[in-house]
Design an enzyme around this catalytic site. Structure first.
Site, PDB file in Angstrom:
ATOM      1  CG  ASP A 110      -1.819   1.206   1.291  1.00  0.00           C
ATOM      2  OD1 ASP A 110      -1.809   2.012   0.334  1.00  0.00           O
ATOM      3  OD2 ASP A 110      -2.534   1.364   2.302  1.00  0.00           O
TER       4      ASP A 110
ATOM      5  CD  GLU B 204      35.417  10.883   5.011  1.00  0.00           C
ATOM      6  OE1 GLU B 204      35.637  11.454   6.105  1.00  0.00           O
ATOM      7  OE2 GLU B 204      36.016  11.185   3.960  1.00  0.00           O
TER       8      GLU B 204
ATOM      9  CD  GLU C 232      31.743  12.929  11.582  1.00  0.00           C
ATOM     10  OE1 GLU C 232      32.958  13.174  11.469  1.00  0.00           O
ATOM     11  OE2 GLU C 232      30.878  13.823  11.756  1.00  0.00           O
TER      12      GLU C 232
ATOM     13  CD  GLU D 262      35.048  12.403  13.940  1.00  0.00           C
ATOM     14  OE1 GLU D 262      35.257  13.459  14.569  1.00  0.00           O
ATOM     15  OE2 GLU D 262      35.567  12.159  12.834  1.00  0.00           O
TER      16      GLU D 262
ATOM     17  CD  GLU E 102      34.698   9.553  10.038  1.00  0.00           C
ATOM     18  OE1 GLU E 102      35.453   9.355   9.059  1.00  0.00           O
ATOM     19  OE2 GLU E 102      34.575  10.668  10.586  1.00  0.00           O
TER      20      GLU E 102
ATOM     21  CG  HIS F  59      32.866  14.710   5.378  1.00  0.00           C
ATOM     22  ND1 HIS F  59      34.111  14.888   5.940  1.00  0.00           N
ATOM     23  CD2 HIS F  59      32.039  15.563   6.035  1.00  0.00           C
ATOM     24  CE1 HIS F  59      34.037  15.787   6.907  1.00  0.00           C
ATOM     25  NE2 HIS F  59      32.785  16.203   6.976  1.00  0.00           N
TER      26      HIS F  59
ATOM     27  NE  ARG G 128      41.596  17.946   7.824  1.00  0.00           N
ATOM     28  CZ  ARG G 128      41.134  16.776   7.390  1.00  0.00           C
ATOM     29  NH1 ARG G 128      39.846  16.556   7.356  1.00  0.00           N
ATOM     30  NH2 ARG G 128      41.963  15.817   7.015  1.00  0.00           N
TER      31      ARG G 128
ATOM     32  CD  GLU H 159      36.563  15.090   3.039  1.00  0.00           C
ATOM     33  OE1 GLU H 159      36.118  15.196   4.194  1.00  0.00           O
ATOM     34  OE2 GLU H 159      37.779  15.068   2.773  1.00  0.00           O
TER      35      GLU H 159
ATOM     36  NE  ARG I 160      35.727  18.750   5.380  1.00  0.00           N
ATOM     37  CZ  ARG I 160      35.517  19.609   6.361  1.00  0.00           C
ATOM     38  NH1 ARG I 160      35.082  20.836   6.078  1.00  0.00           N
ATOM     39  NH2 ARG I 160      35.723  19.272   7.605  1.00  0.00           N
TER      40      ARG I 160
END
Length: 446
Positions: free
Chosen positions: A53, A133, A135, A191, A198, A247, A319, A336, A338
């Site tokens: 359904d 990645e 977490e 982490e 992670e 990420h 970063r 990457e 992020r």
């Protein structure tokens, strides 16, 4: 991904004493759903005869259009070793959703991703490789069965070991279960936040990667519960502590399997295709946030001071940037992204990332390429950032929603049905949040 036939699966089922099969799929908001059948009905399932359904599923169809078919992807056959096997083994098949007219359901997130993969093929790219990645936080479970958010399971931080790390055995058991299921686990670690973890596993083609991250979330929650912990992928469960991201490492390959993001002649080792890909993602990042960061809570993570990106730029080392280029070059060259968080529906998130990146490849001139930023943006003033012409990510869900409403490329990527359902559902979520009286307000204004 292994290649199976119907006869293979029926034989495996008998040889492995499978007694129960889950026919899994994902709804619009990214929640795993399933119709469960005894093994005696497996042949019917493989012949696409199992209905459900659809009107009961978030973002699917109206009541008058309720009946839908589950069509299993044979290559997703998997025995679930973490399930109770006292009466036989439990297996799963991930399914695509079809209408009673035999057509793919346009609101099925997995179908939406396949549609965007076909467009990628039409443009000459064979594969989008993706490595997630994810977490997550672990909390103790109280006597009422609910997580005790004020009771951290440890006081550990980045890369700490036992006895500071209170989740070492949980991560180990999760990893072992994943490896039994064919995952290649690469690294696991504590982490930054207390109780935050992670686990990274090997990249795969985009469809398999999205299937895997959905399976990963299920395994994490089940194994954590067996240890007496509650696992959550909520982006920001505790104020003042780091949020949880997911990420997404992406690279495109051509028909020969060559990574088209790498150029050995470029000073940074990056091809023009890669730079155009990143420029497209940065150009669309504000509407993209609606899909990559789809909850009210997502924007509590995207704030300065906790490593989560808030500015749309790229760098090979910085970063604080939205897109980071890890140091490895050659076949490992990748972007990457992020800002993605674990509440994102992976199929829709990668559909939109793919659409934005391909738009950049097709329509970004060399003069329009976004240059890299090497400065730590968190250390710059607002005026300095404005002088660099760097876009900031949306500050809340409503801002992201309004940006998405203006972006025809991303709406086309996920289709009219999914766009309409998401916009309607998330506007309702924002309105509910806007009228909620929080503890903050009571403490400050009562």
């Amino acid at each position: 991904m292994a290649k199976y036939t119907k006869s293979d699966i029926l034989r495996f089922s008998k040889e492995e004493n499978v007694q129960y099969v889950r026919l899994q799929f994902t709804d619009i908001i990214g929640t795993i759903k399933a119709v469960e059948i005894p093994a005696s009905k497996l042949k019917d399932a493989l012949d696409d005869k199992i209905m459900f359904d659809g009107s009961s599923i978030e973002g699917f169809v109206r009541i008058k259009e309720a009946d839908m078919y589950l069509r299993p992807d044979l290559n997703t056959w998997l025995i679930l070793p973490f399930e109770d096997m006292a009466y036989g083994k439990v297996a799963r098949l991930i399914c695509d959703i079809y209408t009673t007219k035999g057509k793919p359901f346009t609101g099925d997130p997995r179908y939406i991703l396949k549609k965007n993969i076909r467009r990628m093929h039409e443009l000459g790219f064979a594969t989008l490789n993706v490595g997630f990645e994810p977490e997550f936080y672990l909390f103790k479970i109280g006597p009422d069965g609910r997580p005790e958010l004020d009771q951290a399971i440890d006081r550990a931080s980045y890369f700490d070991l036992a006895p500071l790390d209170g989740a070492e055995y949980v991560r180990r058991d999760i990893s072992l279960e994943l490896e039994k299921m064919g995952f290649t686990v690469q690294t696991t670690h504590h982490e930054v936040g207390p109780g935050q973890n992670e686990i990274n596993f090997k990249y795969d083609d985009v469809l398999a990667a999205c299937d895997r991250v959905q399976t990963f979330k299920q395994v994490v929650k089940v194994i954590a519960r067996k240890h007496g912990f509650y696992a959550t992928f909520m982006p920001k469960p505790i104020a003042g502590l780091p949020g949880s991201g997911m990420h997404a490492n992406c690279s495109l390959a051509d028909e020969e399997g060559k990574n088209v993001f790498y150029d050995e002649k470029d000073p940074m080792g990056l091809s023009l295709t890669c730079r155009k890909w990143m420029s497209g993602i940065i150009k669309h990042i504000r509407p993209l946030a609606f899909v990559l960061n789809p909850s009210v809570n997502s924007y509590k993570r995207l704030v300065s001071g906790f490593e989560a990106p808030i500015y749309a730029c790229w760098s090979d080392s910085n970063r604080s940037s939205l897109i980071r280029i890890p140091a490895i070059r050659g076949e490992g060259t990748r972007t990457e992204i992020r800002s993605v968080d674990p509440t994102a529906n992976p199929y829709l998130a990668l559909s939109c990332i793919l659409a934005a990146g391909l738009d950049g490849i097709l329509h970004t001139s060399e003069e329009e390429l976004v240059p890299p930023v090497t400065d730590n943006l968190f250390a710059l003033s607002h005026e300095q950032i404005e002088a660099l012409h760097i876009t900031q990510l949306p500050e809340n869900l409503k801002d992201a929603l309004m940006e998405f409403k203006k972006d025809a490329i991303l709406q086309d990527a996920i289709g009219e049905h999914a766009s309409e359902k998401l916009l309607k559902g998330k506007m309702l979520e924002w309105e509910q949040y806007s009228t909620c009286v929080t503890d903050f307000e009571l403490k400050h204004y009562l």
